[in-house]
Design an enzyme around this catalytic site. Sequence first.
Site, mmCIF file in Angstrom:
data_model
loop_
_atom_site.group_PDB
_atom_site.id
_atom_site.type_symbol
_atom_site.label_atom_id
_atom_site.label_comp_id
_atom_site.label_asym_id
_atom_site.label_seq_id
_atom_site.Cartn_x
_atom_site.Cartn_y
_atom_site.Cartn_z
ATOM 1 N N HIS B 12 0.196 -0.825 0.233
ATOM 2 C CA HIS B 12 -0.598 -0.008 0.066
ATOM 3 C C HIS B 12 0.747 1.281 -0.107
ATOM 4 C CE1 HIS B 12 -0.235 -0.638 4.033
ATOM 5 N NE2 HIS B 12 0.676 0.144 4.772
ATOM 6 N N HIS B 59 -1.637 4.996 9.717
ATOM 7 C CA HIS B 59 0.013 5.848 9.609
ATOM 8 C C HIS B 59 -0.368 6.936 10.296
ATOM 9 C CE1 HIS B 59 -0.107 2.833 6.037
ATOM 10 N NE2 HIS B 59 1.355 3.005 6.118
ATOM 11 N N GLU B 243 5.212 -4.956 8.231
ATOM 12 C CA GLU B 243 3.913 -4.758 7.998
ATOM 13 C C GLU B 243 3.246 -6.152 7.351
ATOM 14 O OE1 GLU B 243 3.611 -0.305 6.079
ATOM 15 O OE2 GLU B 243 3.881 -2.094 5.348
#
Lengths: 134, 289
Positions: B12, B59, B243
């Site tokens: 992403h 984030h 992640e």
Amino acid sequence: MALKKDYEDIPGTLVFDADRGREGYHLNQFCISLRLQKNRDAFNADEGAYLDRYPMTAEQRQAVVDRDWNRLLELGGNIYYTSKLGANDGITFQQLAGLMTGMGNEAYRKMMVEGGRSPEGNRYQHEWDEEGET
Amino acid sequence: MARITAGVGCSHVPAIGAAMDLGKTGEPYWAPCFAGFEKSREWIKEADPDVVFLVYNDHCTVFDASFIPTFALGCAAEFAPADEGWGPRPVPVVRNHQVMASHVAQSLILDEFDITIMNEMEVDHGLTVPLSLMFGNLGVDDEWPCLVIPLCVNVVQYPAPTGNRCYNLGKAIRRAVESFDEDLNVVIFGTGGMSHQLQYKRAGLINKEWDIQFMDRLTSDPVGLSQTPHVEYLREAGSEGVELVMWHIMRGALDDEVEEVHRHYHVPASNTAVGHIILANKKDLGVSI
């Protein structure tokens, strides 16, 4: 008994763990405030007055003023936060990486286009020590 | 009943969203990255999910350092794209299947996954970039072609939840979905990765060999893969490569037997190795509800 930090021997890497999160809290909260335009405007109008709102350490504050990107991380900053200060200054993630690695933008970008930094020789601190890197 | 029929793993990277928003996808730097998603867009059009259950990480957009939930489920009616410092992405508002989301929240907590419930939430590139990659360019006046239930996972402050915990959460999500009465076709996304390090002197690390074994083992050895210790991600796939634990949630929600429908791997997008995989339950191949 202390928690084992088995990630501390990875060279050139500062894992943002709970201790760093505690140390960097006010620094990171300052950085993330710059996500919003009204705060960027206030910061850019008077950096000193804006920084007064955040009770960070003198060292952290100086690293902000100096835009010392590695020092910010050493003092508890996290890249997702410090990148907001970078964005305020018009610096992208990739340009920040060029600065943090000391390679400069062009050499860093070229390395990425050519497949990135190899894990070979970059997994353990002793590999860097033997190469004379810091 | 509702059923999860397929899973999508997908990076992403914010620069991918920026490249789409600024019309740069045909440029030589970006074209090979996007070429690998052409088949994916055809596939998802055919799969035609009613709901995408989208696992991603925020984030520091909604969750700054003041509160850091390990798992947070989006239960609001809709989620607006957030301003991450460059203005909000010009993409549609994300709409939830709110009744199903509250059902999932209740089911997960009774299943001993103590998630945080988000009744107000914006979404950042972690969620919108995978949607853009899979559904193509859509503007603010358009609609995403399906409803989306967001699940945020903390991977910013160490430690992220373990791969084992994530894999088992996937199983619990599956149980929650299958106990929802409405007949719905659900596709689950696990996003983030692959190898990348954004910070400090080792920034730029990419480990293609490690990434490829990760994608291979999603089909051949998902349980063994979910036991990967955090330090291996950090050392081998870079500090932000951790992640990838979010892909285990996607994998855990699928059948043991899956077929790899599509795979794409490209270096670089900015600082990151782009990885993408589509896995379908063998019994659901070519089936849509």
